[in-house]
Design a protein around this motif. Structure first.
Motif, PDB file in Angstrom:
ATOM      1  N   THR A 203     -36.700  -5.592  -5.349  1.00  0.00           N
ATOM      2  CA  THR A 203     -35.239  -5.680  -5.025  1.00  0.00           C
ATOM      3  C   THR A 203     -34.777  -6.766  -5.567  1.00  0.00           C
ATOM      4  O   THR A 203     -33.454  -6.680  -5.864  1.00  0.00           O
ATOM      5  N   GLY A 204     -35.168  -8.089  -5.634  1.00  0.00           N
ATOM      6  CA  GLY A 204     -34.566  -8.972  -5.941  1.00  0.00           C
ATOM      7  C   GLY A 204     -34.123  -8.937  -7.761  1.00  0.00           C
ATOM      8  O   GLY A 204     -33.155  -9.252  -8.083  1.00  0.00           O
ATOM      9  N   VAL A 205     -35.083  -8.421  -8.488  1.00  0.00           N
ATOM     10  CA  VAL A 205     -34.994  -8.118  -9.710  1.00  0.00           C
ATOM     11  C   VAL A 205     -33.495  -7.010 -10.002  1.00  0.00           C
ATOM     12  O   VAL A 205     -32.792  -7.293 -10.782  1.00  0.00           O
ATOM     13  N   LEU A 209     -30.183  -8.003 -11.845  1.00  0.00           N
ATOM     14  CA  LEU A 209     -29.558  -7.211 -12.915  1.00  0.00           C
ATOM     15  C   LEU A 209     -28.126  -6.803 -12.628  1.00  0.00           C
ATOM     16  O   LEU A 209     -27.448  -7.025 -13.546  1.00  0.00           O
ATOM     17  N   LEU A 210     -27.994  -6.435 -11.404  1.00  0.00           N
ATOM     18  CA  LEU A 210     -26.634  -5.729 -11.102  1.00  0.00           C
ATOM     19  C   LEU A 210     -25.743  -7.185 -11.137  1.00  0.00           C
ATOM     20  O   LEU A 210     -24.637  -7.090 -11.408  1.00  0.00           O
ATOM     21  N   LEU A 211     -26.203  -8.275 -10.817  1.00  0.00           N
ATOM     22  CA  LEU A 211     -25.151  -9.625 -10.825  1.00  0.00           C
ATOM     23  C   LEU A 211     -25.080 -10.143 -12.072  1.00  0.00           C
ATOM     24  O   LEU A 211     -24.208 -11.343 -12.292  1.00  0.00           O
ATOM     25  N   THR A 212     -25.742  -9.804 -13.287  1.00  0.00           N
ATOM     26  CA  THR A 212     -25.668 -10.620 -14.452  1.00  0.00           C
ATOM     27  C   THR A 212     -25.064  -9.311 -15.763  1.00  0.00           C
ATOM     28  O   THR A 212     -25.050  -8.022 -15.190  1.00  0.00           O
ATOM     29  N   GLU A 213     -24.901  -9.814 -16.726  1.00  0.00           N
ATOM     30  CA  GLU A 213     -24.709  -8.878 -17.891  1.00  0.00           C
ATOM     31  C   GLU A 213     -25.743  -7.900 -18.267  1.00  0.00           C
ATOM     32  O   GLU A 213     -25.584  -6.959 -18.786  1.00  0.00           O
ATOM     33  N   PHE A 291     -32.565 -24.404 -14.173  1.00  0.00           N
ATOM     34  CA  PHE A 291     -32.897 -23.932 -15.433  1.00  0.00           C
ATOM     35  C   PHE A 291     -32.244 -22.426 -15.586  1.00  0.00           C
ATOM     36  O   PHE A 291     -31.440 -22.067 -16.402  1.00  0.00           O
ATOM     37  N   PHE A 292     -32.660 -21.572 -14.533  1.00  0.00           N
ATOM     38  CA  PHE A 292     -32.068 -20.320 -14.561  1.00  0.00           C
ATOM     39  C   PHE A 292     -30.403 -20.179 -14.427  1.00  0.00           C
ATOM     40  O   PHE A 292     -29.861 -19.242 -14.864  1.00  0.00           O
ATOM     41  N   PHE A 293     -30.078 -21.138 -13.543  1.00  0.00           N
ATOM     42  CA  PHE A 293     -28.404 -20.999 -13.326  1.00  0.00           C
ATOM     43  C   PHE A 293     -27.679 -21.709 -14.128  1.00  0.00           C
ATOM     44  O   PHE A 293     -26.431 -21.722 -14.214  1.00  0.00           O
ATOM     45  N   ALA A 294     -27.954 -23.089 -14.707  1.00  0.00           N
ATOM     46  CA  ALA A 294     -27.281 -24.151 -15.161  1.00  0.00           C
ATOM     47  C   ALA A 294     -27.693 -24.404 -16.829  1.00  0.00           C
ATOM     48  O   ALA A 294     -26.671 -24.891 -17.328  1.00  0.00           O
ATOM     49  N   ASP A 295     -28.696 -24.203 -17.004  1.00  0.00           N
ATOM     50  CA  ASP A 295     -29.339 -24.419 -18.351  1.00  0.00           C
ATOM     51  C   ASP A 295     -28.675 -23.513 -19.371  1.00  0.00           C
ATOM     52  O   ASP A 295     -28.639 -22.167 -19.159  1.00  0.00           O
ATOM     53  N   VAL A 303     -31.360 -13.543 -14.220  1.00  0.00           N
ATOM     54  CA  VAL A 303     -31.756 -12.597 -13.250  1.00  0.00           C
ATOM     55  C   VAL A 303     -32.913 -12.938 -12.348  1.00  0.00           C
ATOM     56  O   VAL A 303     -33.105 -12.429 -11.315  1.00  0.00           O
ATOM     57  N   LEU A 304     -33.761 -13.946 -13.068  1.00  0.00           N
ATOM     58  CA  LEU A 304     -34.930 -14.293 -12.549  1.00  0.00           C
ATOM     59  C   LEU A 304     -34.639 -15.118 -11.346  1.00  0.00           C
ATOM     60  O   LEU A 304     -35.359 -15.250 -10.196  1.00  0.00           O
ATOM     61  N   GLY A 305     -33.580 -16.109 -11.626  1.00  0.00           N
ATOM     62  CA  GLY A 305     -33.146 -16.713 -10.617  1.00  0.00           C
ATOM     63  C   GLY A 305     -32.573 -15.970  -9.075  1.00  0.00           C
ATOM     64  O   GLY A 305     -32.826 -16.585  -8.125  1.00  0.00           O
ATOM     65  N   PHE A 306     -31.684 -14.959  -9.533  1.00  0.00           N
ATOM     66  CA  PHE A 306     -31.296 -14.302  -8.548  1.00  0.00           C
ATOM     67  C   PHE A 306     -32.479 -13.517  -7.750  1.00  0.00           C
ATOM     68  O   PHE A 306     -32.493 -13.348  -6.647  1.00  0.00           O
ATOM     69  N   ALA A 307     -33.303 -13.078  -8.331  1.00  0.00           N
ATOM     70  CA  ALA A 307     -34.467 -12.417  -7.865  1.00  0.00           C
ATOM     71  C   ALA A 307     -35.308 -13.477  -6.951  1.00  0.00           C
ATOM     72  O   ALA A 307     -35.697 -12.946  -5.758  1.00  0.00           O
ATOM     73  N   SER A 308     -35.394 -14.741  -7.281  1.00  0.00           N
ATOM     74  CA  SER A 308     -36.092 -15.521  -6.482  1.00  0.00           C
ATOM     75  C   SER A 308     -35.476 -15.867  -5.032  1.00  0.00           C
ATOM     76  O   SER A 308     -35.952 -15.757  -4.389  1.00  0.00           O
ATOM     77  N   LEU A 309     -34.141 -15.806  -5.400  1.00  0.00           N
ATOM     78  CA  LEU A 309     -33.244 -16.258  -3.892  1.00  0.00           C
ATOM     79  C   LEU A 309     -33.267 -14.965  -3.203  1.00  0.00           C
ATOM     80  O   LEU A 309     -33.233 -15.187  -1.849  1.00  0.00           O
ATOM     81  N   VAL A 310     -32.994 -13.739  -3.588  1.00  0.00           N
ATOM     82  CA  VAL A 310     -32.838 -12.629  -2.939  1.00  0.00           C
ATOM     83  C   VAL A 310     -34.002 -12.471  -2.315  1.00  0.00           C
ATOM     84  O   VAL A 310     -34.261 -12.186  -0.973  1.00  0.00           O
ATOM     85  N   LEU A 311     -35.227 -12.529  -2.999  1.00  0.00           N
ATOM     86  CA  LEU A 311     -36.430 -11.986  -1.904  1.00  0.00           C
ATOM     87  C   LEU A 311     -36.874 -13.234  -0.999  1.00  0.00           C
ATOM     88  O   LEU A 311     -37.379 -12.999  -0.011  1.00  0.00           O
ATOM     89  N   LEU A 312     -36.545 -14.703  -1.663  1.00  0.00           N
ATOM     90  CA  LEU A 312     -36.531 -15.669  -0.349  1.00  0.00           C
ATOM     91  C   LEU A 312     -35.792 -15.383   0.914  1.00  0.00           C
ATOM     92  O   LEU A 312     -36.119 -15.271   2.098  1.00  0.00           O
ATOM     93  N   ALA A 313     -34.480 -14.908   0.605  1.00  0.00           N
ATOM     94  CA  ALA A 313     -33.823 -14.431   1.892  1.00  0.00           C
ATOM     95  C   ALA A 313     -34.280 -13.230   2.656  1.00  0.00           C
ATOM     96  O   ALA A 313     -34.428 -13.370   3.803  1.00  0.00           O
ATOM     97  N   LEU A 314     -34.758 -12.305   1.871  1.00  0.00           N
ATOM     98  CA  LEU A 314     -35.325 -11.007   2.526  1.00  0.00           C
ATOM     99  C   LEU A 314     -36.547 -11.377   3.444  1.00  0.00           C
ATOM    100  O   LEU A 314     -36.668 -10.940   4.535  1.00  0.00           O
TER     101      LEU A 314
END
Length: 537
Positions: A203-205, A209-213, A291-295, A303-314
């Protein structure tokens, strides 16, 4: 003579050339031994050695006894887990036997594999030797990873699956080879047959994907074909769940209702996550998110940064979420964090931080290791934890004894089987074949099933989890040895209830200290009673 001299002159340079090539080859070979992948491999072997060493201490974990019982009843599903773990345990038992070291081998290998994947992820993200080694060390010392890879369970293989999916996704982004979604689907499908938790990561992935290009990947067929492959692999378990009316959902509802899990505030939840990975690893994880959001280079993988945050919230907002459910994402975050810290620590004034930070991880990991794997005797562990004031936070609301639940659940099982054997063999010989051994939990039943083979005991019956589905067999209830049920409850079902034994290992969970009753004269035949005593909790 001239010919000979000419031949000598022509031949003379050949030896030095060969020698130079051999020297260069040898140097190349030795240099490989100090590369990032080689160092990661050493760390993986060290982790494997730790688990092989610790596997023989204490005893079987209660869940291990249950999974061994499941391996004797192979099916496409079970009340509380998919079929993969039962297949793995059946394979281990067939190849190596039932010893502690035997059934824990695959879990130890999975732990070593997680180290390798963490280093590999760091390498794919652009990390050099330090980044790869740092990611591997972080997995090695993480207390939750040590604990999960100590015994056989679904949890031991989740980090391997999640890291594998993350690595494949990184390769898809780097190479733009959309066909690799088939490999992603293969790994995700197998992970679904291991534990349903991969749904959080998937779900996070999708959200990432939907939140990025990378959302354009949904316009091509390969991601959908990968999803279809995962679904087809999962389909047998889905069909089993449909046939059995989705017992896992009923189990989750029961857990919410009975309050089995310790309630945590969001701050407590995050604090336990920090303790599980080690507080010294928190900067590494934060660096991974940076690294995922600022580098500039890492953003392409956000997309992996979003995946980590989404699964943490879930997981954090889930009614049944536990902090260690987040642990499978650590290898990926450690890999990204290693790349970020390597770049920062490579600055001239910060290079001294490289050895300092690695030493800090190793020292805190060594201090915390006895909390995660049984390298100390129970008495020494109690003294150690009290002297350092380190007590693992409870996961469930059950009353604790001198040991935390993770360790306490490794004691008392063989004692239980021995006591049941004494009672069973004291019965008249003509009564024994009619006598059922009823256990209130799958741990008790699993102990009777495993240790009872050498003690002349029949297989146990239980109303707990998948044991309920296996039924009361041919027993009528006219003669029953009952484990873990109070006399007041038994009075509803039997006219004759006699205390015949007691179980109370000093290190086991207090709820495993109980009186054993011998029951006769059932008020309701056991076959008729069975559907009403289901215990999925």
């Amino acid at each position: 003579m001239n010919t000979q001299l000419t031949g000598l002159v022509l031949e003379e340079p050949r030896q030095p050339v060969v020698a130079e090539k051999q020297t260069a080859a040898a140097a190349s070979q030795w240099s490989w031994l100090t590369t990032g992948p080689a160092i990661v491999a050493y760390i993986a072997l060290f982790k494997l050695g730790i688990h092989l060493y610790a596997a023989r201490f204490y005893g079987y974990f209660g869940d291990e006894l249950y999974f061994m019982a499941c391996s004797r009843h192979l099916a496409w599903g079970y009340v509380d887990h998919p079929p993969f773990i039962a297949i793995l345990v059946a394979t281990e038992r067939f190849l190596f036997g039932d010893s502690l070291q035997s059934i824990r081998l695959f879990a130890a290998l999975a732990g070593a594999g997680s180290v390798l994947l963490a280093g590999w992820i760091a390498r794919e993200l652009g990390g050099r030797r330090f980044a790869q080694a740092l990611a591997a060390v972080a997995v090695l010392v993480a207390g939750v990873c040590l604990a999960m890879n100590h015994y056989i369970s679904m949890n031991a293989f989740e980090p391997l699956a999640w890291a594998g999916c993350a690595l494949i996704l990184i390769r898809i982004i780097k190479t733009r080879n959309q066909k690799s979604w088939l490999w992603f689907g293969l790994v995700a499908g197998i992970a679904l047959e291991n534990k349903y938790g991969i749904v959080f990561f998937a779900t996070g992935v999708v959200a990432g994907l939907l939140l990025t290009e990378h959302r354009t990947m949904f316009l091509k067929p390969w991601i959908w074909l990968g999803g279809l492959l995962a679904f087809l692999i999962f389909l047998p378990n889905l069909i089993w769940n449909i046939q059995h009316h989705f017992p896992f959902f009923e189990l989750l509802a029961n857990i919410r209702h009975n309050g089995r899990n310790v309630p945590l505030t969001h701050l407590e939840f995050l604090a336990q996550i920090a303790m599980h990975m080690l507080p010294t690893s928190v900067p590494l994880v934060l660096a991974g998110l940076w690294f995922f959001f600022a580098d500039p280079y890492g953003k392409r993988f956000r997309v992996l940064g979003f995946a980590s945050l989404v699964l943490l919230a879930l997981i954090m907002f889930s009614a049944n979420g536990r902090p260690y459910y987040v642990a499978p994402v650590y290898p990926m975050l450690f890999g990204a964090g290693g790349v970020a810290l390597e770049a920062w620590f490579s600055l001239r004034r910060l290079q001294w931080l490289k050895p300092v930070y690695v030493c800090l991880l190793l020292i805190t990991g060594a201090i915390g290791a006895p909390m995660a794997i049984p390298v100390l005797s129970p008495a020494n562990y109690i003294r150690y934890s009290q002297s350092l004031h380190l007590v693992p936070p409870p996961v469930e609301t059950d009353k604790l004894g001198p040991l935390p639940q993770f360790y306490a659940d490794m004691f008392g099982w063989e004692d239980t089987a021995i006591e049941v054997s004494r009672i069973y063999n004291s019965l008249p010989q003509d009564i024994r074949p009619k006598t059922a051994i009823f256990s209130n939990t799958y741990g008790q039943a699993g102990a009777v099933d495993l240790f009872g083979e050498k003690l002349g005991l029949p297989k146990a019956i239980s109303n707990h989890q998948s044991y309920f589905l296996w039924g009361p067999r041919d027993y009528t209830g006219e003669s029953v040895i009952v484990l873990g049920v109070r006399k007041q409850e038994l009075e509803q079902f039997f006219n004759s209830i006699e205390p015949v034994g007691k179980v109370a290992n000093p290190y086991s969970m207090p709820n495993e200290h109980f009186t054993i009753y011998y029951c006769r004269q059932p008020k309701i035949p056991l076959q008729q009673l069975w559907p009403t005593i289901k215990k999925w909790s």
